[in-house]
Write a protein that holds these residues in place. Structure first.
Motif, PDB file in Angstrom:
ATOM      1  N   THR A 138       0.840  -1.206   0.000  1.00  0.00           N
ATOM      2  CA  THR A 138       0.000   0.000   0.000  1.00  0.00           C
ATOM      3  C   THR A 138       0.870   1.250   0.000  1.00  0.00           C
ATOM      4  O   THR A 138       1.969   1.224   0.550  1.00  0.00           O
ATOM      5  CB  THR A 138      -0.891   0.036   1.263  1.00  0.00           C
ATOM      6  N   PRO A 139       0.368   2.322  -0.582  1.00  0.00           N
ATOM      7  CA  PRO A 139       1.069   3.582  -0.335  1.00  0.00           C
ATOM      8  C   PRO A 139       0.810   4.030   1.101  1.00  0.00           C
ATOM      9  O   PRO A 139      -0.222   3.706   1.681  1.00  0.00           O
ATOM     10  CB  PRO A 139       0.399   4.562  -1.301  1.00  0.00           C
ATOM     11  N   LEU A 140       1.753   4.790   1.667  1.00  0.00           N
ATOM     12  CA  LEU A 140       1.476   5.573   2.865  1.00  0.00           C
ATOM     13  C   LEU A 140       1.466   6.999   2.344  1.00  0.00           C
ATOM     14  O   LEU A 140       2.439   7.453   1.734  1.00  0.00           O
ATOM     15  CB  LEU A 140       2.552   5.357   3.924  1.00  0.00           C
ATOM     16  N   ALA A 141       0.349   7.686   2.565  1.00  0.00           N
ATOM     17  CA  ALA A 141       0.107   8.908   1.794  1.00  0.00           C
ATOM     18  C   ALA A 141       1.132  10.014   2.048  1.00  0.00           C
ATOM     19  O   ALA A 141       1.357  10.854   1.182  1.00  0.00           O
ATOM     20  CB  ALA A 141      -1.300   9.412   2.060  1.00  0.00           C
ATOM     21  N   GLY A 142       1.780  10.009   3.209  1.00  0.00           N
ATOM     22  CA  GLY A 142       2.787  11.031   3.467  1.00  0.00           C
ATOM     23  C   GLY A 142       4.175  10.611   3.037  1.00  0.00           C
ATOM     24  O   GLY A 142       5.140  11.378   3.176  1.00  0.00           O
ATOM     25  N   ALA A 143       4.303   9.383   2.526  1.00  0.00           N
ATOM     26  CA  ALA A 143       5.637   8.831   2.318  1.00  0.00           C
ATOM     27  C   ALA A 143       5.915   8.352   0.893  1.00  0.00           C
ATOM     28  O   ALA A 143       7.065   8.235   0.494  1.00  0.00           O
ATOM     29  CB  ALA A 143       5.849   7.649   3.276  1.00  0.00           C
ATOM     30  N   ILE A 144       4.875   8.066   0.137  1.00  0.00           N
ATOM     31  CA  ILE A 144       5.079   7.381  -1.139  1.00  0.00           C
ATOM     32  C   ILE A 144       4.269   8.073  -2.236  1.00  0.00           C
ATOM     33  O   ILE A 144       3.059   8.295  -2.077  1.00  0.00           O
ATOM     34  CB  ILE A 144       4.676   5.883  -0.996  1.00  0.00           C
ATOM     35  N   ASP A 145       4.933   8.441  -3.335  1.00  0.00           N
ATOM     36  CA  ASP A 145       4.220   9.017  -4.478  1.00  0.00           C
ATOM     37  C   ASP A 145       3.240   7.977  -5.018  1.00  0.00           C
ATOM     38  O   ASP A 145       3.529   6.782  -5.009  1.00  0.00           O
ATOM     39  CB  ASP A 145       5.208   9.375  -5.601  1.00  0.00           C
ATOM     40  N   LEU A 146       2.107   8.456  -5.518  1.00  0.00           N
ATOM     41  CA  LEU A 146       1.073   7.535  -5.996  1.00  0.00           C
ATOM     42  C   LEU A 146       1.191   7.322  -7.499  1.00  0.00           C
ATOM     43  O   LEU A 146       1.581   8.227  -8.236  1.00  0.00           O
ATOM     44  CB  LEU A 146      -0.306   8.100  -5.676  1.00  0.00           C
ATOM     45  N   LYS A 147       0.845   6.092  -7.926  1.00  0.00           N
ATOM     46  CA  LYS A 147       0.691   5.819  -9.359  1.00  0.00           C
ATOM     47  C   LYS A 147      -0.642   5.095  -9.511  1.00  0.00           C
ATOM     48  O   LYS A 147      -0.817   4.016  -8.922  1.00  0.00           O
ATOM     49  CB  LYS A 147       1.807   4.912  -9.875  1.00  0.00           C
ATOM     50  N   PRO A 148      -1.571   5.663 -10.266  1.00  0.00           N
ATOM     51  CA  PRO A 148      -2.895   5.038 -10.395  1.00  0.00           C
ATOM     52  C   PRO A 148      -2.799   3.600 -10.890  1.00  0.00           C
ATOM     53  O   PRO A 148      -2.180   3.347 -11.925  1.00  0.00           O
ATOM     54  CB  PRO A 148      -3.601   5.910 -11.439  1.00  0.00           C
ATOM     55  N   GLY A 149      -3.375   2.676 -10.154  1.00  0.00           N
ATOM     56  CA  GLY A 149      -3.363   1.274 -10.549  1.00  0.00           C
ATOM     57  C   GLY A 149      -2.285   0.462  -9.859  1.00  0.00           C
ATOM     58  O   GLY A 149      -2.255  -0.754  -9.988  1.00  0.00           O
ATOM     59  N   SER A 150      -1.418   1.116  -9.108  1.00  0.00           N
ATOM     60  CA  SER A 150      -0.360   0.386  -8.407  1.00  0.00           C
ATOM     61  C   SER A 150      -0.587   0.452  -6.907  1.00  0.00           C
ATOM     62  O   SER A 150      -0.843   1.532  -6.358  1.00  0.00           O
ATOM     63  CB  SER A 150       1.011   0.987  -8.723  1.00  0.00           C
ATOM     64  N   ALA A 151      -0.460  -0.713  -6.239  1.00  0.00           N
ATOM     65  CA  ALA A 151      -0.537  -0.732  -4.778  1.00  0.00           C
ATOM     66  C   ALA A 151       0.778  -0.218  -4.178  1.00  0.00           C
ATOM     67  O   ALA A 151       0.909  -0.129  -2.962  1.00  0.00           O
ATOM     68  CB  ALA A 151      -0.870  -2.133  -4.281  1.00  0.00           C
ATOM     69  N   THR A 152       1.708   0.104  -5.002  1.00  0.00           N
ATOM     70  CA  THR A 152       2.999   0.752  -4.705  1.00  0.00           C
ATOM     71  C   THR A 152       3.976  -0.109  -3.903  1.00  0.00           C
ATOM     72  O   THR A 152       4.551  -1.020  -4.456  1.00  0.00           O
ATOM     73  CB  THR A 152       2.855   2.164  -4.079  1.00  0.00           C
ATOM     74  N   LYS A 153       4.135   0.106  -2.594  1.00  0.00           N
ATOM     75  CA  LYS A 153       5.272  -0.450  -1.855  1.00  0.00           C
ATOM     76  C   LYS A 153       4.824  -1.301  -0.668  1.00  0.00           C
ATOM     77  O   LYS A 153       3.733  -1.100  -0.137  1.00  0.00           O
ATOM     78  CB  LYS A 153       6.107   0.714  -1.312  1.00  0.00           C
ATOM     79  N   PRO A 154       5.723  -2.183  -0.238  1.00  0.00           N
ATOM     80  CA  PRO A 154       5.355  -3.039   0.903  1.00  0.00           C
ATOM     81  C   PRO A 154       5.230  -2.259   2.203  1.00  0.00           C
ATOM     82  O   PRO A 154       5.976  -1.319   2.457  1.00  0.00           O
ATOM     83  CB  PRO A 154       6.514  -4.031   0.983  1.00  0.00           C
ATOM     84  N   PHE A 155       4.313  -2.703   3.030  1.00  0.00           N
ATOM     85  CA  PHE A 155       4.174  -2.191   4.392  1.00  0.00           C
ATOM     86  C   PHE A 155       5.358  -2.705   5.224  1.00  0.00           C
ATOM     87  O   PHE A 155       6.069  -3.623   4.824  1.00  0.00           O
ATOM     88  CB  PHE A 155       2.833  -2.662   4.983  1.00  0.00           C
ATOM     89  N   PHE A 156       5.537  -2.113   6.407  1.00  0.00           N
ATOM     90  CA  PHE A 156       6.636  -2.521   7.289  1.00  0.00           C
ATOM     91  C   PHE A 156       6.641  -4.039   7.499  1.00  0.00           C
ATOM     92  O   PHE A 156       5.591  -4.648   7.747  1.00  0.00           O
ATOM     93  CB  PHE A 156       6.523  -1.835   8.653  1.00  0.00           C
TER      94      PHE A 156
END
Ligand code: ATP
Ligand code: MG
Length: 650
Positions: A426-444
């Motif tokens: 998931t993105p963390l909204a204060g930490a990771i730029d968003l890309k529509p359609g991508s769950a982005t980066k791993p959680f801790f």
């Protein structure tokens, strides 16, 4: 896709106040994977333990020596963490806002103190009916506060709840009751959804006439609509008659961290549902921690997750996560399009919702009706949006972002599973730029990896099967009553890892893109094509509301592409549009992804949680409608019949 994905950079205002900034994310992620026991030991202190755990992690995915244990010497009670510990500071805070199906009914606000009392009363009632630690209790209720009360009351006495979605028919209830041998069922006279009554008690009666259900001794019936129902004495008892006179205090059971908390059956997208078992300590740590961090939770937030408690999203992100965090959570009985398609947005305004979490299926359905029903509401209270359940098509993401959120609220696209207990990518909204359609980066603590069909690890930019290299506290512990199926399904395919069953692409920035289920990947002339990508290309056409893509046997290419397309409201299928859509996919992705066949679909087969069931569409495309497999979790079997009738003959 041919064109690079759009990037929506972190909103600086959001980041300035965020719980986790870019630097925090990088540092904490590194800590979490370098020394998981130290990291998760610290995180566990967010809960109240009767006995604090000292043995944090004991995990081996080695099949000879397999075990998954977290906090194994800790003792706690989940209901105490969701209720009792808030009473001092938050006793008068609203725990639940209940919004009825009918908007004219006044909403109810239930404080932590009231919720605690209601849970204790039911817990006492359960004990008086002979329910003991380890017994299974089936909950078959509408989305009303009693559903939350029932779950927490089970947790209080150490009973293992199995929530069965209120949309399921008698056979599905019976299968789930028989599988876990429930002793007691909590239901209601009727449910209400979109103004229609759902005969819950009658469904239970019918289920209990079916085989394998004779373990059930008691059926507790909540009076909800007040309609007359058959009561079979002494088995059936009115909830209020048993509960009302009970004391408002109830001593909680001391549970070991590894004692089961609940069983929940998966959606059944890929086959027979699995009875996923979650335990108490690790699950609660993980649900509450992810809920706080991913939704950037504040004390005064009004949080609304539109899922049903019958799904894991309802368990982790309506009940256990939010209540363990002392949050205010909205419980909604109704549906997005009743009385009008503005209902979601009206409820947001009415209760000043700040955090909103829903599913792509709902977003696509509402998008079909255009912007006007959204625009006429304010939605000014919103500050964060979320999605879960399926890959979100970039087109739907943009609509959610621009129209619903007016480009003010970041979107967290959260990838996870019933099996994972909580959000993993998931993105963390204060930490990771968003890309529509991508769950982005791993959680801790989450270590995703991609492997090819042989299990060879793929590095860098790559596409393959998504596996997880190590455990996290919210991981399921077994398939109830079938540990062999647990091992076979998740740990045998790629030894030493947890296999998710999902296909995934990692881009040059290390972002993860779920491409669909591995079973659904189409192999065209040796090229692997993810269903999500072709579907998103179709949905990006202005006349398309929803699409589902499957493979079918093809003499030359091995597999061909068969697309089912639902148009937006008011658009009619024509030969021209057919050609236009095929050309559109060709242009968006490339000639290799050109659909061989395209069928107009007034509706798509979905699970009751709203996910597209591609395995059924595959059988229709293959012209094997007699091999549809388990269809018990289909929301509307009629959709399948019409698609079979209208099938295009390849
Ligand atoms: P079954 O396991 O019985 O076939 P299911 O997989 O649909 O059913 P769930 O546990 O409800 O049951 O769903 C988890 C799956 O949903 C994931 O494996 C993934 O395929 C999909 N999913 C969930 N969230 C996302 C997301 N944000 N992006 C892409 N896919 C998602
Ligand atoms: Mg699954």
């Amino acid at each position: 896709m041919n064109h690079p994905a759009a990037v929506y950079p972190i909103d600086p205002d959001f980041a300035a106040k965020a719980r986790v900034t870019r630097e925090d994310y990088e540092r904490q992620y590194a800590e979490s994977v370098d020394d998981p026991a130290a990291f998760w030991g610290k995180v566990a202190q967010r809960l109240d333990w009767f006995t604090a755990p000292t043995r944090i992690k004991d995990v081996s995915y080695d099949l000879e020596d397999f075990r998954i244990r977290w906090y194994e010497d800790g003792e706690l009670n989940a209901s105490v963490n969701c209720l009792d510990r808030h009473l001092d500071k938050r006793g008068d805070k609203t725990a639940l806002i209940f919004e009825h199906d009918d908007p004219a009914q006044p909403a109810e606000r239930i404080t932590y103190r009231e919720l605690h009392a209601r849970v204790c009363k039911l817990a006492n009632a359960l004990r008086s009916l002979g329910v003991r630690k380890g017994d299974r209790v089936t909950i078959y209720l509408p989305m009303i506060p009693e559903a939350v009360v029932a779950m927490l009351a089970c947790a209080r006495v150490g009973a293992i709840h199995s929530v069965v979605f209120g949309g399921f028919a008698p056979q599905s209830i019976a299968d789930r009751v028989a599988d876990c041998q429930s002793r007691l069922i909590i239901t209601a006279d009727e449910g209400l959804r979109g103004g229609k009554k759902v005969p819950l008690k009658a469904n239970v009666d019918a289920a209990l006439k079916l085989g394998g259900t004779n373990t059930v001794e008691t059926v507790l019936v909540v009076r909800h609509t007040g309609s007359a129902v058959d009561m079979q004495m002494p088995r059936d008892r009115w909830y209020d008659a048993v509960v009302d006179a009970q004391p408002t205090e109830c001593a909680p059971e001391r549970m070991n961290a590894e004692d089961p908390l609940f069983i929940l059956y998966t959606s059944g997208s890929t086959g027979k549902p699995k009875g996923v078992l979650h335990t108490t300590g690790g699950y609660l740590v993980y649900a509450s921690f992810t809920h706080e961090v991913v939704f950037d939770l504040r004390e005064d937030d009004v949080y609304w997750c539109t899922a049903d408690v019958g799904w894991v999203t309802g368990h982790s992100y309506i009940v256990y996560g939010p209540l363990a965090n002392g949050a205010t959570a909205l419980v909604f009985e109704g549906v997005p399009n009743y009385p009008t398609v503005s209902r979601f947005w009206e409820v947001i305004d009415k209760h000043q919702v700040t955090l909103f979490y829903t599913a792509p299926t709902a977003i696509r359905a509402l998008m079909r009706d255009g912007d006007e029903p959204v625009r006429k509401t304010s939605r000014a209270s919103l500050r964060l949006l979320g999605t879960v359940g399926e890959p979100i098509n970039p087109e739907a993401w943009r609509w959610y972002y621009e129209v619903v959120g007016e480009s003010r609220s970041p979107i967290v696209d959260t990838w996870w599973q019933t099996e994972t207990g909580g959000i993993l990518i998931t993105p963390l909204a204060g930490a990771i730029d968003l890309k529509p359609g991508s769950a982005t980066k791993p959680f801790f603590g989450v270590q995703p990896a991609l492997v090819d069909a042989n299990g060879t690890r793929l590095e860098g930019e790559a596409e393959g099967n998504l596996v997880l290299l190590d455990s996290w506290p919210g991981q399921m512990r077994t398939v109830y009553g079938d540990h062999g199926r647990f091992i076979d399904t998740y740990f045998r395919t790629y030894p030493g890892t947890y296999f998710t069953g999902d296909g995934c692409r990692r881009d040059a920035d290390g972002y993860y893109w779920i491409t669909g289920r591995v079973d659904d990947v189409i192999n065209v002339s040796g090229h692997r094509i993810g269903t999500a990508e072709v579907e998103s290309a179709l949905v990006s056409h202005p006349k398309v509301a929803e699409a589902a893509v499957v493979g079918f046997p093809h003499d030359i290419k091995g597999q061909g592409i068969y697309a089912y397309v639902t148009l937006i409201a008011g658009e009619a299928p024509t030969d021209e549009l057919h050609k236009e859509l095929v050309a559109h996919v060709r242009k968006e992705i490339g000639p290799i992804a050109t659909p061989d066949h395209l069928q107009w679909a007034p509706g798509l087969p979905k699970t009751r949680s709203g996910k597209i069931m591609r395995r059924i569409l595959r059988k229709i495309a293959e012209n094997a409608p007699d091999q549809l497999g388990d269809t018990s979790t289909l929301a509307d079997p009629g959709v399948v019949e019409s698609l079979v009738r209208e099938r295009r003959v390849p």
